[in-house]
Design a protein around this motif. Structure first.
Motif, PDB file in Angstrom:
ATOM      1  N   ASP A 164       0.818  -1.212   0.000  1.00 14.89           N
ATOM      2  CA  ASP A 164       0.000   0.000   0.000  1.00 14.89           C
ATOM      3  C   ASP A 164       0.853   1.263   0.000  1.00 14.89           C
ATOM      4  OD1 ASP A 164       0.728  -1.129   2.505  1.00 14.89           O
ATOM      5  OD2 ASP A 164      -0.592   0.271   3.551  1.00 14.89           O
ATOM      6  N   TYR A 165       0.681   2.059  -1.060  1.00 14.35           N
ATOM      7  CA  TYR A 165       1.324   3.368  -1.158  1.00 14.35           C
ATOM      8  C   TYR A 165       0.274   4.475  -1.158  1.00 14.35           C
ATOM      9  CZ  TYR A 165       5.424   0.592  -2.243  1.00 14.35           C
ATOM     10  OH  TYR A 165       6.456  -0.328  -2.180  1.00 14.35           O
ATOM     11  N   SER A 167      -3.200   5.927   1.474  1.00 11.17           N
ATOM     12  CA  SER A 167      -3.594   5.908   2.880  1.00 11.17           C
ATOM     13  C   SER A 167      -4.650   4.846   3.163  1.00 11.17           C
ATOM     14  CB  SER A 167      -4.131   7.274   3.296  1.00 11.17           C
ATOM     15  OG  SER A 167      -5.402   7.501   2.698  1.00 11.17           O
ATOM     16  N   ALA A 168      -4.726   4.470   4.438  1.00  8.58           N
ATOM     17  CA  ALA A 168      -5.762   3.522   4.860  1.00  8.58           C
ATOM     18  C   ALA A 168      -7.152   4.097   4.634  1.00  8.58           C
ATOM     19  CB  ALA A 168      -5.565   3.172   6.336  1.00  8.58           C
ATOM     20  N   THR A 171      -8.041   3.685   1.010  1.00 11.39           N
ATOM     21  CA  THR A 171      -8.287   2.274   0.717  1.00 11.39           C
ATOM     22  C   THR A 171      -9.645   1.847   1.259  1.00 11.39           C
ATOM     23  OG1 THR A 171      -5.909   1.836   0.828  1.00 11.39           O
ATOM     24  CG2 THR A 171      -7.388  -0.060   1.004  1.00 11.39           C
ATOM     25  N   ALA A 210      -2.208  -5.274   4.878  1.00 13.35           N
ATOM     26  CA  ALA A 210      -1.447  -4.173   4.304  1.00 13.35           C
ATOM     27  C   ALA A 210       0.016  -4.309   4.700  1.00 13.35           C
ATOM     28  CB  ALA A 210      -1.987  -2.837   4.793  1.00 13.35           C
ATOM     29  N   HIS A 212       2.323  -1.755   4.655  1.00 13.42           N
ATOM     30  CA  HIS A 212       2.939  -0.571   5.236  1.00 13.42           C
ATOM     31  C   HIS A 212       2.124   0.093   6.337  1.00 13.42           C
ATOM     32  CE1 HIS A 212       5.001  -0.349   1.068  1.00 13.42           C
ATOM     33  NE2 HIS A 212       5.765  -0.976   1.929  1.00 13.42           N
ATOM     34  N   HIS A 213       0.820   0.209   6.156  1.00 17.84           N
ATOM     35  CA  HIS A 213       0.043   1.017   7.078  1.00 17.84           C
ATOM     36  C   HIS A 213      -0.928   0.202   7.931  1.00 17.84           C
ATOM     37  CE1 HIS A 213       1.067   4.003   3.796  1.00 17.84           C
ATOM     38  NE2 HIS A 213       1.588   4.544   4.877  1.00 17.84           N
ATOM     39  N   TYR A 220      -8.590  -3.758   8.277  1.00 18.82           N
ATOM     40  CA  TYR A 220      -7.439  -3.510   7.404  1.00 18.82           C
ATOM     41  C   TYR A 220      -6.182  -3.747   8.237  1.00 18.82           C
ATOM     42  CZ  TYR A 220      -4.845  -1.053   3.696  1.00 18.82           C
ATOM     43  OH  TYR A 220      -3.987  -0.717   2.676  1.00 18.82           O
ATOM     44  N   TYR A 222      -2.446  -4.605   9.577  1.00 23.01           N
ATOM     45  CA  TYR A 222      -1.023  -4.500   9.251  1.00 23.01           C
ATOM     46  C   TYR A 222      -0.491  -5.927   9.125  1.00 23.01           C
ATOM     47  CZ  TYR A 222       3.967  -3.667   9.691  1.00 23.01           C
ATOM     48  OH  TYR A 222       5.315  -3.663   9.475  1.00 23.01           O
TER      49      TYR A 222
END
Length: 321
Positions: A164-165, A167-168, A171, A210, A212-213, A220, A222
């Motif tokens: 993920d590049y 934001s949450a 998304t 995810a 990254h975030h 969602y 991590y």
């Protein structure tokens, strides 16, 4: 005559009593979770799922450097149940310039020849690898495919791992707009994973990680809190190892990264490393070394070799190749 008629009636009643249980059994056929009734009673972390690396980067979708032959819809129909996706905003000209400045001249020339940048970067979220100018598909289009599949196939558990590049919040909004939030499963730290049957029964059968975030929202996750993996930068078939890469050795899900990481992915490489003896041997070796069954077996060019046969074997099912 009356005696004969009574006998016929008695015989008919007896036959009906014999046939009714068989009819009830036929109508109450066992549910098949991800294609197998036996998987319904297994926890999510006890099941092996076929996975694809750069699932979106498909030759059929016009990607110049594809990792897969065709897109997510075809992969779902084939039996892929874990998808590794990269979410991006379209890069700016300044992003491209900075990338080119870090490249040696020969690679920069190859990069520029493949790059297709619009005059104005499009808005929205895209599935791309490195740069959207090398190939891109809008995230909402792919999420709509997942929504259609989840609607039509109520006995399937599906997972998505996002590099993920974005934001949450963005998304989450995209999943909500696609109508997928009614399907997502929320896992809590320290909780045991449910069985596939429980996930299917609850309707919450889409697991989202995810890199990254992570969230909020809570669904969602991590990913490296739950998942451990192997290296993904192997350049030759004899370089594969089972060494821990990301996550921790205590994580209860195991992602087996299994592809040759050349700048241009090769279907010929996939032919070699996705073959049944090679892929199965590596999966079993990593099971032995890490003490954990590989839950996600991720490959390039899933149609080459024997990914699905290996996954069935790891799950304890016999399947011809």
């Amino acid at each position: 005559m009356r005696h004969g008629a009574a006998s016929l009636i008695a015989f008919g009643v007896l036959a009906l009593l014999i046939l009714l249980p068989a009819a009830r059994d036929a109508s109450a056929a066992p549910i098949r979770c991800n294609g197998h009734a036996a998987l319904c009673d297994r926890r999510y972390d006890q099941v092996v799922f076929a996975a694809t690396h750069n699932s979106f980067a498909a030759a059929s979708q016009g990607f110049d450097v594809p990792s897969q032959p065709n897109g997510v819809a075809r992969q779902l129909r084939a039996g892929v149940r874990m998808f590794l996706l990269d979410t991006h905003h379209w890069e700016t000209p300044a992003d491209v310039q900075r990338a080119e400045e870090r490249m040696p001249p020969a690679r920069r020339a190859a990069f520029e020849s493949r790059l297709h940048e619009p005059a104005q970067p499009p808005a929205g979220i895209f599935l791309c690898h490195m740069y959207c100018g090398l190939g891109a598909t809008p995230l909402p289009d792919t999420l709509a495919i997942f929504r259609q599949f989840m609607d039509r196939r109520p006995h399937e558990v599906v997972s998505i791992f996002l590099e993920d590049y974005v934001s949450a919040a963005e998304t989450s909004a995209a999943f909500a707009a696609a109508g997928l939030t009614s399907y997502v499963y929320t896992h809590h730290d320290g909780a045991a994973w449910p069985t596939l049957g429980q996930m299917i029964g609850s309707g919450h059968r889409l697991v989202v990680f995810a890199e990254h975030h992570g969230g909020p929202p809570d669904w969602y996750r991590y990913g490296w809190n739950d998942v451990q993996d192997t290296r993904y930068d192997v350049l030759r078939a004899d370089q594969f190892t089972c060494a821990l890469n990301r996550g921790t050795a205590g994580a209860n899900l195991f992602l087996l990264n299994h592809w040759i990481a050349k700048a241009t992915p090769s279907a010929d490489d996939a032919d070699q490393v996705n073959r049944y003896p090679f892929l199965l041997a590596r999966a079993r070796q990593c099971h032995a070394e890490r003490g954990r069954l590989p839950n996600f077996v991720a490959v390039n060019f899933y149609d080459r070799g024997d990914l699905f046969a290996v996954v069935d074997t790891l799950n304890g099912f016999v399947r011809g190749r």
